[in-house]
Design an enzyme around this catalytic site. Structure first.
Site, short mmCIF file in Angstrom:
data_model
loop_
_atom_site.label_atom_id
_atom_site.label_comp_id
_atom_site.label_asym_id
_atom_site.label_seq_id
_atom_site.Cartn_x
_atom_site.Cartn_y
_atom_site.Cartn_z
N GLU A 1 0.84 -1.20 0.00
CA GLU A 1 0.00 0.00 0.00
C GLU A 1 0.87 1.25 0.00
OE1 GLU A 1 -3.49 -2.36 2.46
OE2 GLU A 1 -2.43 -0.72 3.45
N CYS B 1 -7.00 0.98 3.72
CA CYS B 1 -6.97 -0.23 4.57
C CYS B 1 -7.26 0.15 6.03
CB CYS B 1 -5.61 -0.91 4.39
SG CYS B 1 -5.45 -2.59 5.01
N HIS C 1 -10.34 -1.39 5.07
CA HIS C 1 -10.23 -2.84 5.03
C HIS C 1 -11.43 -3.45 5.77
CE1 HIS C 1 -8.62 -6.92 5.51
NE2 HIS C 1 -7.92 -6.61 4.44
#
Lengths: 200, 200
Positions: free
Chosen positions: A17, A116, A135
């Site tokens: 990420e 996330c 997430h």
């Protein structure tokens, strides 16, 4: 005009990420600085040189600088990014200087990206109820406080949130589009050779 | 049984291709070692500790170890990966110890993965004509020598090739599937939260 992005990193940051966002923004000509956020119990926070950030899956990355609330202000950057990775996101989202900056960036009309578990920073920064994603593993913590969405990328004013490593390309490309326009997004995406029908 | 992967890295390696592959394989339980390949003109090759690999877009990564032809042999690893990034792929693919190892891995029935400009190693290692893909920017160098394909991932026996950052997830997930099976691929892909219809 060159846009500038500040991308936070900590021990336990999800390295895909982090890397996908940083690299994709650099490809768009955005100047990126990674800043290491030390955990409260991390004595290395007194060092001058940043230590390695130990990624969630064992890749060690050397941050560009140490996170400093004085240097991370929205007059210096156009975009603040908080990546995921459970442990890294916990360190970053529980930092009160980071929480303060998240609010300042948005108040001053600068972009904030969270991906996330990084989306937990929206909660810890007490952002007002608005559309948001994260997430799935942290959805339960966020769903009551936000208009929770399962979309890969959610744009709510200047707050841009996303879900995980698998949505980090569309997340980064959306940030490119918001800062630099649709044409730049295409210019950046084309040489990255996405399979037909994905993302770009 | 724990599978082991050796992932090469050099100055100029494309950091998304490296990171996506390493991280995804780790998520599948594959033990990953990154090994720094020094350029011929790089005096740091005499150091004991690996220097940083300076990624193609400015992310500095600390490799796990230095590349050593004696330590990188196919009796120690199940998979050898060569990422792209023009300068990094040139350093790695022009290394004659690497070329020798690419041939040995394939001769001994171990997997070799190449992505982006990393596929140039198939040419420099004088691999026989077979299906292969690469970043479009190096297609002209490869098209006469291989059965060139524009597919995102090409599996030719134990040689697995792919195109760029945008195909690195399906590349890494294909390696997971080949080593650990379809079920493990799904187990790894699900929590990465790909947008519906992509990859997994």
């Amino acid at each position: 005009m060159t846009f500038k992005a500040l991308i936070l990193i900590a021990d336990g940051t999800e390295e895909m990420e982090f890397t996908i966002t940083y690299d994709t923004l650099v490809r768009a000509g955005i100047s990126c600085t990674s800043a290491y956020v030390a955990a409260d119990d991390d004595e290395s926070s007194t060092f001058t040189n940043p230590p390695f950030a130990k990624g969630s899956r064992g890749i060690n990355i050397l941050p560009d600088t140490f996170f400093s609330p004085q240097e991370a202000t929205p007059d210096k950057y156009d975009l603040l990014v908080i990546p995921g990775g459970a442990k890294g996101a916990e360190t970053i989202s529980s930092s009160s200087p980071v929480q303060h900056l998240v609010r300042r960036y948005l108040q001053e009309g600068k972009y904030v990206g969270m991906v996330c578990a990084g989306s937990l920073a929206a909660l810890t920064s007490s952002l007002p109820k608005q559309p948001l994603t994260s997430h799935p593993s942290v959805k339960a913590k966020l769903a009551d406080h936000f208009e929770y969405s399962d979309d890969p990328v959610v744009v709510s004013g200047k707050l841009v949130t996303s879900r995980g490593p698998g949505t980090s390309f569309p997340f980064a490309l959306t940030l490119v589009e918001l800062l630099c326009g649709k044409e730049k997004r295409k210019e950046v995406a084309d040489p990255m050779v996405f399979p037909p029908g994905t993302f770009a």
